[in-house]
Design a protein around this motif. Structure first.
Motif, PDB file in Angstrom:
ATOM      1  N   GLY A  80      30.364  21.804   9.506  1.00  0.00           N
ATOM      2  CA  GLY A  80      31.058  20.540   9.275  1.00  0.00           C
ATOM      3  C   GLY A  80      31.532  20.498   7.835  1.00  0.00           C
ATOM      4  O   GLY A  80      30.797  20.877   6.920  1.00  0.00           O
ATOM      5  N   LEU A  81      32.760  20.054   7.628  1.00  0.00           N
ATOM      6  CA  LEU A  81      33.324  19.905   6.281  1.00  0.00           C
ATOM      7  C   LEU A  81      33.512  18.416   6.016  1.00  0.00           C
ATOM      8  O   LEU A  81      34.169  17.722   6.800  1.00  0.00           O
ATOM      9  N   PHE A  82      32.960  17.930   4.919  1.00  0.00           N
ATOM     10  CA  PHE A  82      32.983  16.505   4.599  1.00  0.00           C
ATOM     11  C   PHE A  82      33.416  16.319   3.154  1.00  0.00           C
ATOM     12  O   PHE A  82      32.730  16.767   2.240  1.00  0.00           O
ATOM     13  N   GLN A  83      34.548  15.666   2.938  1.00  0.00           N
ATOM     14  CA  GLN A  83      35.056  15.425   1.589  1.00  0.00           C
ATOM     15  C   GLN A  83      34.729  13.999   1.171  1.00  0.00           C
ATOM     16  O   GLN A  83      35.140  13.030   1.817  1.00  0.00           O
ATOM     17  N   GLY A  84      33.948  13.866   0.089  1.00  0.00           N
ATOM     18  CA  GLY A  84      33.647  12.553  -0.477  1.00  0.00           C
ATOM     19  C   GLY A  84      32.694  11.695   0.326  1.00  0.00           C
ATOM     20  O   GLY A  84      32.621  10.496   0.106  1.00  0.00           O
ATOM     21  N   MET A  85      31.939  12.272   1.228  1.00  0.00           N
ATOM     22  CA  MET A  85      31.044  11.477   2.080  1.00  0.00           C
ATOM     23  C   MET A  85      29.582  11.521   1.631  1.00  0.00           C
ATOM     24  O   MET A  85      28.842  10.581   1.867  1.00  0.00           O
ATOM     25  N   PHE A  86      29.168  12.609   1.019  1.00  0.00           N
ATOM     26  CA  PHE A  86      27.800  12.737   0.532  1.00  0.00           C
ATOM     27  C   PHE A  86      27.771  13.831  -0.521  1.00  0.00           C
ATOM     28  O   PHE A  86      28.695  14.638  -0.605  1.00  0.00           O
ATOM     29  N   GLU A  87      26.706  13.847  -1.305  1.00  0.00           N
ATOM     30  CA  GLU A  87      26.540  14.887  -2.324  1.00  0.00           C
ATOM     31  C   GLU A  87      25.673  16.003  -1.765  1.00  0.00           C
ATOM     32  O   GLU A  87      24.721  15.753  -1.044  1.00  0.00           O
ATOM     33  N   GLY A  88      26.004  17.210  -2.119  1.00  0.00           N
ATOM     34  CA  GLY A  88      25.206  18.344  -1.671  1.00  0.00           C
ATOM     35  C   GLY A  88      25.471  18.682  -0.212  1.00  0.00           C
ATOM     36  O   GLY A  88      26.225  18.006   0.480  1.00  0.00           O
ATOM     37  N   ASN A  89      24.854  19.738   0.236  1.00  0.00           N
ATOM     38  CA  ASN A  89      25.010  20.217   1.608  1.00  0.00           C
ATOM     39  C   ASN A  89      23.802  19.811   2.433  1.00  0.00           C
ATOM     40  O   ASN A  89      22.713  19.597   1.893  1.00  0.00           O
ATOM     41  N   LEU A  90      24.003  19.700   3.737  1.00  0.00           N
ATOM     42  CA  LEU A  90      22.933  19.282   4.638  1.00  0.00           C
ATOM     43  C   LEU A  90      22.722  20.317   5.734  1.00  0.00           C
ATOM     44  O   LEU A  90      23.692  20.892   6.235  1.00  0.00           O
ATOM     45  N   LEU A  91      21.479  20.501   6.119  1.00  0.00           N
ATOM     46  CA  LEU A  91      21.152  21.197   7.352  1.00  0.00           C
ATOM     47  C   LEU A  91      21.089  20.106   8.406  1.00  0.00           C
ATOM     48  O   LEU A  91      20.366  19.126   8.244  1.00  0.00           O
ATOM     49  N   THR A  92      21.862  20.225   9.468  1.00  0.00           N
ATOM     50  CA  THR A  92      21.953  19.153  10.455  1.00  0.00           C
ATOM     51  C   THR A  92      21.477  19.626  11.827  1.00  0.00           C
ATOM     52  O   THR A  92      21.864  20.700  12.282  1.00  0.00           O
ATOM     53  N   PHE A  93      20.650  18.805  12.448  1.00  0.00           N
ATOM     54  CA  PHE A  93      20.175  19.036  13.811  1.00  0.00           C
ATOM     55  C   PHE A  93      20.582  17.838  14.656  1.00  0.00           C
ATOM     56  O   PHE A  93      20.500  16.699  14.201  1.00  0.00           O
ATOM     57  N   ASN A  94      21.017  18.101  15.888  1.00  0.00           N
ATOM     58  CA  ASN A  94      21.454  17.035  16.791  1.00  0.00           C
ATOM     59  C   ASN A  94      20.659  17.072  18.092  1.00  0.00           C
ATOM     60  O   ASN A  94      21.026  17.783  19.035  1.00  0.00           O
ATOM     61  N   PRO A  95      19.554  16.288  18.161  1.00  0.00           N
ATOM     62  CA  PRO A  95      18.811  16.212  19.417  1.00  0.00           C
ATOM     63  C   PRO A  95      19.724  15.730  20.544  1.00  0.00           C
ATOM     64  O   PRO A  95      20.553  14.843  20.351  1.00  0.00           O
ATOM     65  N   GLY A  96      19.559  16.338  21.710  1.00  0.00           N
ATOM     66  CA  GLY A  96      20.331  15.935  22.876  1.00  0.00           C
ATOM     67  C   GLY A  96      21.587  16.750  23.111  1.00  0.00           C
ATOM     68  O   GLY A  96      22.226  16.610  24.146  1.00  0.00           O
ATOM     69  N   TRP A  97      21.956  17.593  22.166  1.00  0.00           N
ATOM     70  CA  TRP A  97      23.132  18.456  22.316  1.00  0.00           C
ATOM     71  C   TRP A  97      22.720  19.909  22.295  1.00  0.00           C
ATOM     72  O   TRP A  97      21.810  20.295  21.553  1.00  0.00           O
ATOM     73  N   ASP A  98      23.450  20.729  23.069  1.00  0.00           N
ATOM     74  CA  ASP A  98      23.317  22.163  22.899  1.00  0.00           C
ATOM     75  C   ASP A  98      24.297  22.594  21.803  1.00  0.00           C
ATOM     76  O   ASP A  98      24.973  21.759  21.206  1.00  0.00           O
ATOM     77  N   GLN A  99      24.383  23.877  21.532  1.00  0.00           N
ATOM     78  CA  GLN A  99      25.193  24.381  20.424  1.00  0.00           C
ATOM     79  C   GLN A  99      26.695  24.175  20.646  1.00  0.00           C
ATOM     80  O   GLN A  99      27.480  24.299  19.725  1.00  0.00           O
ATOM     81  N   HIS A 100      27.074  23.776  21.872  1.00  0.00           N
ATOM     82  CA  HIS A 100      28.488  23.530  22.173  1.00  0.00           C
ATOM     83  C   HIS A 100      28.758  22.048  22.428  1.00  0.00           C
ATOM     84  O   HIS A 100      29.719  21.690  23.093  1.00  0.00           O
ATOM     85  N   ARG A 101      27.858  21.194  21.938  1.00  0.00           N
ATOM     86  CA  ARG A 101      27.974  19.743  21.999  1.00  0.00           C
ATOM     87  C   ARG A 101      27.933  19.187  23.426  1.00  0.00           C
ATOM     88  O   ARG A 101      28.438  18.118  23.700  1.00  0.00           O
ATOM     89  N   GLN A 102      27.309  19.942  24.305  1.00  0.00           N
ATOM     90  CA  GLN A 102      27.099  19.482  25.675  1.00  0.00           C
ATOM     91  C   GLN A 102      25.771  18.730  25.714  1.00  0.00           C
ATOM     92  O   GLN A 102      24.783  19.171  25.143  1.00  0.00           O
ATOM     93  N   VAL A 103      25.775  17.591  26.394  1.00  0.00           N
ATOM     94  CA  VAL A 103      24.565  16.773  26.471  1.00  0.00           C
ATOM     95  C   VAL A 103      23.534  17.464  27.352  1.00  0.00           C
ATOM     96  O   VAL A 103      23.842  17.918  28.456  1.00  0.00           O
ATOM     97  N   LEU A 104      22.314  17.543  26.840  1.00  0.00           N
ATOM     98  CA  LEU A 104      21.203  18.149  27.571  1.00  0.00           C
ATOM     99  C   LEU A 104      20.600  17.135  28.534  1.00  0.00           C
ATOM    100  O   LEU A 104      20.525  15.938  28.218  1.00  0.00           O
ATOM    101  N   ASP A 105      20.167  17.600  29.698  1.00  0.00           N
ATOM    102  CA  ASP A 105      19.524  16.721  30.676  1.00  0.00           C
ATOM    103  C   ASP A 105      18.192  16.208  30.161  1.00  0.00           C
ATOM    104  O   ASP A 105      17.788  15.089  30.442  1.00  0.00           O
ATOM    105  N   ASP A 106      17.502  17.041  29.420  1.00  0.00           N
ATOM    106  CA  ASP A 106      16.185  16.685  28.908  1.00  0.00           C
ATOM    107  C   ASP A 106      16.106  17.115  27.451  1.00  0.00           C
ATOM    108  O   ASP A 106      16.478  18.238  27.111  1.00  0.00           O
ATOM    109  N   PHE A 107      15.677  16.203  26.592  1.00  0.00           N
ATOM    110  CA  PHE A 107      15.529  16.537  25.176  1.00  0.00           C
ATOM    111  C   PHE A 107      14.511  15.611  24.525  1.00  0.00           C
ATOM    112  O   PHE A 107      14.146  14.579  25.070  1.00  0.00           O
ATOM    113  N   GLN A 108      14.058  16.004  23.363  1.00  0.00           N
ATOM    114  CA  GLN A 108      13.108  15.222  22.601  1.00  0.00           C
ATOM    115  C   GLN A 108      13.879  14.208  21.763  1.00  0.00           C
ATOM    116  O   GLN A 108      14.660  14.560  20.883  1.00  0.00           O
ATOM    117  N   ASP A 109      13.682  12.932  22.045  1.00  0.00           N
ATOM    118  CA  ASP A 109      14.380  11.853  21.374  1.00  0.00           C
ATOM    119  C   ASP A 109      14.011  11.805  19.887  1.00  0.00           C
ATOM    120  O   ASP A 109      12.912  12.187  19.488  1.00  0.00           O
TER     121      ASP A 109
END
Length: 129
Positions: free
Chosen positions: A49-78
């Motif tokens: 993800g590229l973000f201009q002027g939204m936050f300082e520094g870089n982030l490691l981001t995890f998205n519960p409920g999505w697979d690596q292709h942004r498909q919603v998982l049937d079961d995930f840890q909330d």
């Protein structure tokens, strides 16, 4: 602990310049809004993800409920379950989500070296969990 899809969120100085650089590496835009100063690029299963002027520094981001292709998982840890588990393990959270909430939510923490980790859930909690 199921953290979901992983991406790196980069704080960039110039969105167009960074986009061109990552496209030269084989990435293509798959989401975001350049008019709002953010884009999501993908190269296979790698997401940046590229973000201009939204936050300082870089982030490691995890998205519960999505697979690596942004498909919603049937079961995930909330995200609220993750928060409870992190609390039980003694992990300090800089930003917490409402433990009684539903749907989307996010947490923020830092590793021992100060690298910021964002756990950002964009989907509804599975029914019956």
């Amino acid at each position: 602990m199921q953290l979901g899809a992983f991406s790196v969120s980069l704080s960039v100085k110039d969105l167009a310049t960074s986009r061109a650089f990552y496209e030269a590496l084989g990435f293509s835009v798959t989401g975001g809004d350049a008019a709002q100063n953010w884009l999501v690029l993908r190269n296979g299963g790698i997401v940046v993800g590229l973000f201009q002027g939204m936050f300082e520094g870089n982030l490691l981001t995890f998205n519960p409920g999505w697979d690596q292709h942004r498909q919603v998982l049937d079961d995930f840890q909330d995200v609220r379950e993750l928060q409870s588990e992190l609390d039980a393990r003694g992990v300090e959270l800089a930003v917490r989500t409402d433990p009684g909430g539903q749907g989307t939510g996010y947490l923020q923490l830092a590793d021992p070296d100060g690298n910021v980790i964002l756990i950002d859930q964009h989907v509804e909690r599975p029914k019956g969990r």
